[in-house]
Enzyme design. Sequence first.
Site: not given
Length: 290
Positions: A9, A98, A101, A136
């Site tokens: 992302k 960032g 993963g 996330d």
Amino acid sequence: MIKIKAFAKINLVLDLLAKRPDGYHELRSVMQSVSCADLVTIKKSGLPGIKLLTNKEITARPEDNLAYRAALLFFSKIKEPAPAVEITIEKNIPLAAGLAGGSADCAAVIAGLNKLFAAKLSGLDLEEIASSLGSDISFCLYGGTMLAEGRGEKLTALPFAGKFYGLLLKPPFPVSTAKVYGAVPRQLRPCCYNNIPEIYFKESKKLEQLAANCRNDLYEYAREIEPRIDIFLKKVQKTNPAVCQMSGSGPTIFAFYFSEKERNEALSVLEKEEVYAIETVKEGLEFSIF
Ligand code: C5P
């Protein structure tokens, strides 16, 4: 056996709103999946236990890996007393970059086990496991283009940002997410933005419209921790991208170009760096069941 592509992302927008009493930060972010992906393979096994194999050492002990912890939580949720499964993660998404993963792998394990064991846990059950492990991971379960609020786990689907050709440049050093957030002052600037730009709620977007509406509040704090990020941002800017910005807490820089040709030219200019060709994609996970 199930194979899952777990997409990275990027954050097109990341607005910091407040520091929370629990130490996390209230944020508002437009997250986007891109085609750089890890490959997660899950097999039922003849041997009892959860076996985790990776092509890169992620944590010293497999038990500390998020994907392993996700599997443990999944089996306790479905009340399976004797899981027997082998999980292999082929890492392609750079670590501590960032790009979420580790979160993508974790989401792949949760959703993959649910399919492989026909457990029929609901989307909400999966999100509950996801958000208990990291901010996330819930986004990675769905992917595409989404508005993320709270600490990143409260999601609203947005129209797909559009298919764009881009690249990722991973500078040759990691940056700790916790350290970057740690550099954010207790007293944030009085609210910087009122809302997410209108354009993200519209169906079709031109790249120049997107370009005018990308931003990342974490950039200045990541630079404080690691000033070399600037050098790499400038290298990418020199290739004339339409958009060029650090993703999440960094240090990876993403960029999008007006055509595939321009993107490919930029890749060859930057060939000495760790670069990845990417496209925006519409989902977080892609399953193949055998
Ligand atoms: O949730 P996750 O484990 O991915 O977050 C890593 C670190 O990033 C947290 O320990 C916290 O320091 C910081 N963080 C934060 N606010 C968020 C998300 C992450 O402060 N919304």
